[in-house]
Design an enzyme around this catalytic site. Sequence first.
Site, mmCIF file in Angstrom:
data_model
loop_
_atom_site.group_PDB
_atom_site.id
_atom_site.type_symbol
_atom_site.label_atom_id
_atom_site.label_comp_id
_atom_site.label_asym_id
_atom_site.label_seq_id
_atom_site.Cartn_x
_atom_site.Cartn_y
_atom_site.Cartn_z
ATOM 1 N N ILE A 1 9.164 35.852 13.675
ATOM 2 C CA ILE A 1 9.795 34.677 14.278
ATOM 3 C C ILE A 1 10.255 34.993 15.700
ATOM 4 O O ILE A 1 11.176 34.373 16.219
ATOM 5 C CB ILE A 1 10.962 34.161 13.416
ATOM 6 C CG1 ILE A 1 11.968 35.288 13.130
ATOM 7 C CG2 ILE A 1 10.440 33.570 12.115
ATOM 8 C CD1 ILE A 1 13.210 34.845 12.383
ATOM 9 N N GLN B 1 10.665 38.457 16.654
ATOM 10 C CA GLN B 1 11.257 39.790 16.722
ATOM 11 C C GLN B 1 10.237 40.904 16.866
ATOM 12 O O GLN B 1 10.591 42.047 17.163
ATOM 13 C CB GLN B 1 12.148 40.032 15.489
ATOM 14 C CG GLN B 1 11.409 40.328 14.188
ATOM 15 C CD GLN B 1 10.947 39.102 13.459
ATOM 16 O OE1 GLN B 1 10.438 38.163 14.042
ATOM 17 N NE2 GLN B 1 11.113 39.107 12.145
ATOM 18 N N GLY B 2 8.954 40.626 16.644
ATOM 19 C CA GLY B 2 7.928 41.640 16.825
ATOM 20 C C GLY B 2 7.446 42.285 15.545
ATOM 21 O O GLY B 2 6.851 43.370 15.578
ATOM 22 N N SER C 1 18.177 42.102 7.830
ATOM 23 C CA SER C 1 17.829 43.348 8.515
ATOM 24 C C SER C 1 17.019 44.277 7.600
ATOM 25 O O SER C 1 17.212 45.489 7.589
ATOM 26 C CB SER C 1 19.105 44.062 8.992
ATOM 27 O OG SER C 1 19.826 43.253 9.884
ATOM 28 N N ARG C 2 16.117 43.658 6.813
ATOM 29 C CA ARG C 2 15.376 44.412 5.804
ATOM 30 C C ARG C 2 13.886 44.535 6.112
ATOM 31 O O ARG C 2 13.187 45.333 5.479
ATOM 32 C CB ARG C 2 15.522 43.721 4.430
ATOM 33 C CG ARG C 2 14.892 42.323 4.384
ATOM 34 C CD ARG C 2 15.078 41.634 3.032
ATOM 35 N NE ARG C 2 14.365 42.308 1.975
ATOM 36 C CZ ARG C 2 13.081 42.114 1.695
ATOM 37 N NH1 ARG C 2 12.369 41.263 2.430
ATOM 38 N NH2 ARG C 2 12.509 42.754 0.715
ATOM 39 N N ALA D 1 13.786 54.870 10.030
ATOM 40 C CA ALA D 1 14.262 53.604 10.604
ATOM 41 C C ALA D 1 15.222 52.858 9.677
ATOM 42 O O ALA D 1 15.110 52.918 8.453
ATOM 43 C CB ALA D 1 13.064 52.713 10.936
ATOM 44 N N GLY E 1 17.628 48.889 9.630
ATOM 45 C CA GLY E 1 17.571 47.527 10.160
ATOM 46 C C GLY E 1 18.236 47.423 11.511
ATOM 47 O O GLY E 1 19.160 48.175 11.835
ATOM 48 N N GLY F 1 17.980 43.879 13.334
ATOM 49 C CA GLY F 1 18.001 42.496 13.809
ATOM 50 C C GLY F 1 19.376 41.877 13.961
ATOM 51 O O GLY F 1 19.632 41.135 14.908
ATOM 52 N N GLU F 2 20.285 42.161 13.027
ATOM 53 C CA GLU F 2 21.586 41.483 13.033
ATOM 54 C C GLU F 2 22.695 42.288 13.710
ATOM 55 O O GLU F 2 23.657 41.710 14.226
ATOM 56 C CB GLU F 2 21.986 41.173 11.587
ATOM 57 C CG GLU F 2 21.052 40.207 10.912
ATOM 58 C CD GLU F 2 21.356 40.065 9.433
ATOM 59 O OE1 GLU F 2 21.894 39.022 9.039
ATOM 60 O OE2 GLU F 2 21.056 41.009 8.671
#
Length: 763
Positions: A479, A481-482, A521-522, A715, A717, A719-720
């Site tokens: 959406i 974010q890559g 963030s998964r 790695a 998460g 995103g949030e």
Amino acid sequence: MLRPSLDSLTEGRAVGQSPARLDGRDKVTGRALYLDDLTFPGQVFGRTVRSTVPHARLLGVRFDPAFDWSGITRVTAADIQGDNVVQLIADDQPFLARDVIRHAEEPVALLACADRERLEAALAHVFVDVEPLPPVLDPLRSEVVFKQYLIDHAASGLAEAFARADRVVEGTYLVRHQEQMYIEPNAVCAVPREDGGMTLHGSMQCPFYVHRALQRLLRVGEQQISVLQTVTGGGFGGKEEYPSMVAGHAALLARKSGRPVKMVYRRDEDVAATTKRHPAVMRHRTAVQRDGTLLACEIDVVMDGGAYVTLSPVVASRGVLHAAGAYRWPHARIACRVVQTNTPPNGAFRGFGVPQTIFAVEAQIEKIARELQLDPLEVRRRNALELGDETPTGQKLLWSVSARECLDAVAERSGYAEKRAAFARENAAPGARRKRGIGISLALHGAGFTGAGEAKLKARAGVELTPDGARVLSISTDIGQGTLTVFAQMAADALGLPVPAIEIAESDTSRMPDSGPTVASRTLMVVGGTIAKAAQALSRTLCSFAAEVHGAVAGDVLCENGVFIARGRSLAAFGEIARRWLAERGPLRVVEQYVHPQGIEFDEVSYRGAAYPCYGWSATAVELSVDADTAEVRLDHVVTACDVGKAVHPILAEGQIEGGTVQALGYALLEEVIWKDGRILNTRMQNYLIPTAVDVPHVETILVENPYPHGPYGAKGIGELPMDGPAPAVTAALLHATSALVCELPATPERILRAIDAAKAGR
């Protein structure tokens, strides 16, 4: 700092690099097709008829007999043959109201027509008859509790801790709605099928949410529904659960008309009707020693869920689990309840309950430091969680804890100590019209679903062989974010291929394994790791086949940069082996299921245990100035450090951090939903203010890489996490500049001036 040993996914040629985004060229050249760019044969357009009152008995829906209704499809709740509920956590939200209206944008009827002008005219000839009821618009007056939680951590010693404290500090903090304001509004097209099912194309985050919702609504089998994500212009949580509503409306119209129905929300409709970030009122009571050591906390959180449950229980859950912040608390009692009001339902928004509660605890830390006359940074350092510490749920932190590392990196890069002293001198000078300040914050964010969520979901993802490489199989959506690119990087390294050899399959619920929703963030940590493991399994199969074909020992064969080799001897190019396999043995597809790490357990009744397998950590410093007369704020510089475990694609990681930081700065200073009688007044981009290039200062990012041993390549998460810390850093900087703590978001000039007046009055 202790660095744990990693599993086999630790090194790679693509991971850690920043190749071009797979979808980048199409998006910047305009070739990418969004839903409204698509045309379906015979399509008509759909619109929603809504209530205009926040609470009422629905007496009926009337269609003006004087209007020409020919060529217009009409749908009400009476036309629904399946379950008139939007499938989610609770069966309380109808697709179309039948008896009761619970918010002012409640859908009550649907219209579809091939002529858009006639469709708009028809809307004015639908009359909704209601008997108004008193609305509840203040969450503190609500008597309907959707969900409540309580965390007790060594609570038996709570009273004693408060009794022996040198200081007890109390504070109340308030945050309001925030609109996601994605560039592309909600948009879907439902296409009826000959088997009585439906194919749904749409802008969304979670195709299987829509898939399950349509099954119940249309009362059809799993195989009769296909949901395909189109190129999506942003989501930020706003396209997690709400697309099920839009898809259901389009499907109802498509079934009745027998034609594809496209529904694209107007901006004002999207802002008015869709979910927002939950408002919250948070009360803190803290026991603290004179040197700033935290002894105990009592925290009470009330969140406004709006008219229906939607995702409120899990938003409140994540909020309460983060309410104590990134700090060590010997004793804690944290309560949270989310309640019903007569406003449109609130739901997912980047951060998912954490920006609210992190703002409150960070503001409380500032208040404590102020009352004790201590440096807020030192209070944070003294109490920050470290490896081996326990959270308020009793979770022992075993790996990848970077609170102090992030704090120190930001303090050094921002020049925090020097600027704090210099600004204090400048602000004290007679006649200083602009007051300068610098503030810092600390945050943590659990990666993945809460508790046993991932274990219950059993996410599945995989890869399949192509003639020249491999194709990734996952329903996880990109959406913005890559996701497509980082999946390709991880699959490429696991297979020993260059990134261009990897394709990404279309997000289609009829063909893809269910890898779970694109939330929490998964995506990289859970789904990406599962894809990489599937790619490893496929690689082992092909290595054995290459050994068989070329007379080598299977254990000696590996693939490097697209070539199978054995003990330094080149055997064949990957494409040669792949094509031979496909010709002789047929398709090769490997799907793996995510395996939750052992020993990470959480009791969802007592709220004890490991709430998340690991946490991301961040610190943010904000430098700003405030006009002494108008309280206009100018952001001058922002530095933020985020521990992401491993930056699979550093440029994308930095972009995620910058984007989340800017979104959080808007939350801090600009973004406010204006309500009147349960309806939103500022439903356009012209009057709902988000940061523009003029408002955003230089955002400097620091990537901290403290690997998580159960994440792919280490790695976690990302995103949030960037959404959580900037807002309290802004109010901390305002406190430094003005000597007044703003306890409400957004910190508008009016609220800043009120806080200054209150500080001068000693309140």
